[in-house]
Scaffold this motif. Structure first.
Motif, mmCIF file in Angstrom:
data_model
loop_
_atom_site.group_PDB
_atom_site.id
_atom_site.type_symbol
_atom_site.label_atom_id
_atom_site.label_comp_id
_atom_site.label_asym_id
_atom_site.label_seq_id
_atom_site.Cartn_x
_atom_site.Cartn_y
_atom_site.Cartn_z
ATOM 1 N N ARG A 4 47.715 -24.556 75.296
ATOM 2 C CA ARG A 4 49.052 -24.512 74.698
ATOM 3 C C ARG A 4 49.048 -23.670 73.442
ATOM 4 O O ARG A 4 47.994 -23.368 72.902
ATOM 5 N N ASN A 5 50.239 -23.322 72.973
ATOM 6 C CA ASN A 5 50.326 -22.546 71.739
ATOM 7 C C ASN A 5 50.421 -23.454 70.518
ATOM 8 O O ASN A 5 50.601 -23.011 69.404
ATOM 9 N N HIS A 6 50.337 -24.764 70.719
ATOM 10 C CA HIS A 6 50.278 -25.683 69.578
ATOM 11 C C HIS A 6 49.146 -26.676 69.822
ATOM 12 O O HIS A 6 48.760 -26.937 70.965
ATOM 13 N N PHE A 7 48.636 -27.193 68.715
ATOM 14 C CA PHE A 7 47.428 -28.009 68.810
ATOM 15 C C PHE A 7 47.661 -29.337 69.526
ATOM 16 O O PHE A 7 48.747 -29.920 69.449
ATOM 17 N N VAL A 8 46.605 -29.801 70.176
ATOM 18 C CA VAL A 8 46.602 -31.145 70.757
ATOM 19 C C VAL A 8 45.856 -32.024 69.749
ATOM 20 O O VAL A 8 44.741 -31.705 69.345
ATOM 21 N N SER A 9 46.481 -33.134 69.347
ATOM 22 C CA SER A 9 45.864 -33.936 68.292
ATOM 23 C C SER A 9 44.584 -34.621 68.760
ATOM 24 O O SER A 9 44.430 -34.946 69.945
ATOM 25 N N TRP A 10 43.654 -34.789 67.851
ATOM 26 C CA TRP A 10 42.411 -35.547 68.045
ATOM 27 C C TRP A 10 41.603 -35.077 69.252
ATOM 28 O O TRP A 10 40.998 -35.881 69.953
ATOM 29 N N SER A 11 41.605 -33.760 69.509
ATOM 30 C CA SER A 11 40.909 -33.268 70.707
ATOM 31 C C SER A 11 40.287 -31.914 70.441
ATOM 32 O O SER A 11 40.801 -31.140 69.631
ATOM 33 N N LYS A 12 39.205 -31.613 71.193
ATOM 34 C CA LYS A 12 38.735 -30.231 71.253
ATOM 35 C C LYS A 12 39.817 -29.481 72.003
ATOM 36 O O LYS A 12 40.291 -29.959 73.044
ATOM 37 N N GLN A 13 40.168 -28.305 71.513
ATOM 38 C CA GLN A 13 41.316 -27.631 72.122
ATOM 39 C C GLN A 13 41.012 -27.085 73.513
ATOM 40 O O GLN A 13 41.925 -26.769 74.280
ATOM 41 N N ASN A 14 39.694 -26.969 73.846
ATOM 42 C CA ASN A 14 39.375 -26.507 75.203
ATOM 43 C C ASN A 14 39.218 -27.669 76.185
ATOM 44 O O ASN A 14 38.949 -27.476 77.348
ATOM 45 N N GLU A 15 39.416 -28.898 75.689
ATOM 46 C CA GLU A 15 39.337 -30.058 76.568
ATOM 47 C C GLU A 15 40.644 -30.200 77.342
ATOM 48 O O GLU A 15 41.686 -29.764 76.882
ATOM 49 N N GLN A 16 40.560 -30.906 78.476
ATOM 50 C CA GLN A 16 41.801 -31.169 79.214
ATOM 51 C C GLN A 16 42.440 -32.407 78.618
ATOM 52 O O GLN A 16 42.408 -33.485 79.202
ATOM 53 N N ALA A 17 43.000 -32.232 77.428
ATOM 54 C CA ALA A 17 43.469 -33.416 76.713
ATOM 55 C C ALA A 17 44.983 -33.536 76.690
ATOM 56 O O ALA A 17 45.513 -34.513 76.208
ATOM 57 N N SER A 18 45.665 -32.499 77.198
ATOM 58 C CA SER A 18 47.126 -32.606 77.202
ATOM 59 C C SER A 18 47.622 -32.674 78.650
ATOM 60 O O SER A 18 46.892 -32.344 79.579
ATOM 61 N N LEU A 19 48.836 -33.097 78.798
ATOM 62 C CA LEU A 19 49.392 -33.284 80.137
ATOM 63 C C LEU A 19 50.636 -32.426 80.299
ATOM 64 O O LEU A 19 51.445 -32.327 79.377
ATOM 65 N N ASP A 20 50.796 -31.823 81.478
ATOM 66 C CA ASP A 20 52.025 -31.089 81.796
ATOM 67 C C ASP A 20 53.048 -32.090 82.301
ATOM 68 O O ASP A 20 53.000 -32.489 83.472
ATOM 69 N N VAL A 21 53.940 -32.482 81.439
ATOM 70 C CA VAL A 21 54.928 -33.500 81.814
ATOM 71 C C VAL A 21 56.280 -32.827 82.013
ATOM 72 O O VAL A 21 56.702 -32.012 81.194
ATOM 73 N N SER A 22 56.933 -33.158 83.111
ATOM 74 C CA SER A 22 58.212 -32.486 83.384
ATOM 75 C C SER A 22 59.403 -33.420 83.225
ATOM 76 O O SER A 22 60.527 -32.967 83.078
ATOM 77 N N ALA A 23 59.169 -34.727 83.294
ATOM 78 C CA ALA A 23 60.316 -35.655 83.210
ATOM 79 C C ALA A 23 59.824 -37.040 82.838
ATOM 80 O O ALA A 23 58.646 -37.360 82.999
ATOM 81 N N VAL A 24 60.743 -37.843 82.304
ATOM 82 C CA VAL A 24 60.408 -39.255 82.080
ATOM 83 C C VAL A 24 61.377 -40.120 82.868
ATOM 84 O O VAL A 24 62.548 -39.791 83.022
#
Ligand SMILES: Cc1ncc(COP(=O)(O)O)c(C=O)c1O
Length: 396
Positions: A4-24
């Protein structure tokens, strides 16, 4: 999962630590790949009423029409009225509220107030704790998040785990060694959240009460995670033999619909700022959108059918947690209200494994944490536990 173009908190940025979420949905979110994920952690303990709670969105929609922005210095009847409701809900007697925009800032501000009033800098805190990511809050926290940064360790005195000092004998020795006059406060989570759902025994709280009343040291409780019915009562402290001087709130106070936090300050402390400057503040403190979200949460708690649903879910959650505790991979289970930790006898499956199975939960090393939305559909609650069992079966 993406870069992503913004940081993921509390994670190595090359880790799969964020999720592609499209809806709630109501209590689940949808990944861009199409799968739905049940939220067993209420996002980060904050979305305690799911993602579509009408009472909160209606309040926010109303305030967006009338008062979308306002200075913290404006006297608004709306803010005044909702604060009165919050004080009634807290039920600690006379006192005042100081609003912030996060839990960390709630903690920062009480630390400032305590140090100022006591004219002392040291704060007693336990190691297995977290109070927020700003430097002052990190300095009283003690988990891995503290290690990465320079904190004011010489202002912090670590106390033994309450379970290992049930009569507060070691605590008293520490106070004698450091000197009560040098200590501003004891700062504690009422029940530890992400650090494992540990409760202090009543005898320990009684010893703390005694010590605080003898010495004048303030008791600060952090109810950022444990508050607003997460632990079976309006606040965790309500069922404890303890009377805090100051209490920090955030997360469920606004259901995650707006960044928001608050601090309760006892009248005895609050009145000292009548003639003296309160040296605390922030541009967006007490935002009307945050107050509106809180008003929606308080509306929900005034509705008996919502309270009944929470009570029923709490019963189901406790039962299902105990059943899960019988799994041969689970060594220890700790459940308080709708918050539970499961210590496994081996490394826990990865966070991604759970996501692949359609479940979002808390996970660290050998520990799993569950804290689903309080108003969740009981069928989804059941499904969350089924999914945990399925993932555990794969590693058994
Ligand atoms: C017990 C506790 N206190 C304080 C905080 C900090 O809250 P925030 O992330 O809103 O700053 C957290 C956040 O996880 C928490 O769990």
């Amino acid at each position: 999962m993406s870069s992503r173009n913004h940081f993921v908190s509390w994670s190595k940025q090359n880790e799969q630590a964020s999720l592609d979420v499209s809806a709630v949905g109501d209590f689940s979110f949808q990944l861009r790949s199409g799968e739905w994920v049940d939220d067993g952690l209420s996002c980060s303990y904050n979305c305690a009423f799911g993602y579509s709670e009408r009472r909160i969105t209606t309040r926010i929609a109303e305030v967006l029409k009338d008062f979308p922005c306002a200075s913290p210095k404006w006297n608004l009847p709306f803010r005044e009225k909702q604060t009165e409701r919050l004080l009634d809900f807290i039920a600690l007697g006379e006192g005042r509220i100081f609003y912030t925009v996060s839990g960390a800032e709630a903690v920062e501000n009480v630390l400032k107030i305590a140090r100022l009033r006591r004219d002392a800098v040291k704060v007693l805190s336990r190691s297995a704790s977290y109070h927020g990511a700003s430097l002052g809050a990190l300095s009283v926290g003690g988990d891995w998040r503290t290690e990465a940064v320079q904190t004011f360790e010489d202002w912090t005195v670590r106390i033994p785990e309450p379970s290992e000092d049930s009569q507060g004998v070691e605590l008293r020795k520490i106070v004698e060694r450091v000197g009560a006059k040098n200590i501003a406060a004891i700062c504690m989570e009422a029940v530890t959240g992400s650090n494992g759902v540990f409760q202090a025994p009543d005898s320990w709280w009684q010893a703390v009460n005694q010590l605080c009343s003898e010495t004048g040291i303030y008791l600060i409780l952090d109810e950022v995670t444990s508050g607003f019915y997460r632990c079976g009562h309006n606040f965790a402290f309500s069922s404890l033999p303890v009377k805090p001087d100051m209490v920090c709130f955030s997360k469920a106070i606004s259901g995650g619909y707006s960044p928001f936090g608050a601090v309760y300050v006892s009248e005895e402390i609050a009145k000292t700022f009548t003639e003296e400057v309160l040296p605390c503040g922030g541009t967006n403190y007490g935002s009307t959108i945050g107050i509106a979200a809180m008003a929606g949460v308080l509306d929900l708690f005034e509705d008996q059918s919502s309270l009944d649903l929470i009570a029923e879910n709490t019963r189901i959650f406790e039962k299902l947690s105990k059943d899960l505790g019988n799994n041969s991979l689970v060594d220890q289970t700790r459940v308080v209200g709708m918050l539970a930790a499961f210590d496994l006898n081996q490394t826990a499956p990865s966070w991604q494994e759970f996501i692949k199975s359609g479940l979002h939960i808390g996970r660290s090393e050998n520990r799993l944490i569950l804290a689903p939305p309080l108003t969740i559909d009981p069928d989804i609650l059941q499904r969350i536990f089924e999914k945990v069992n399925l993932v555990l079966e794969e590693i058994a």
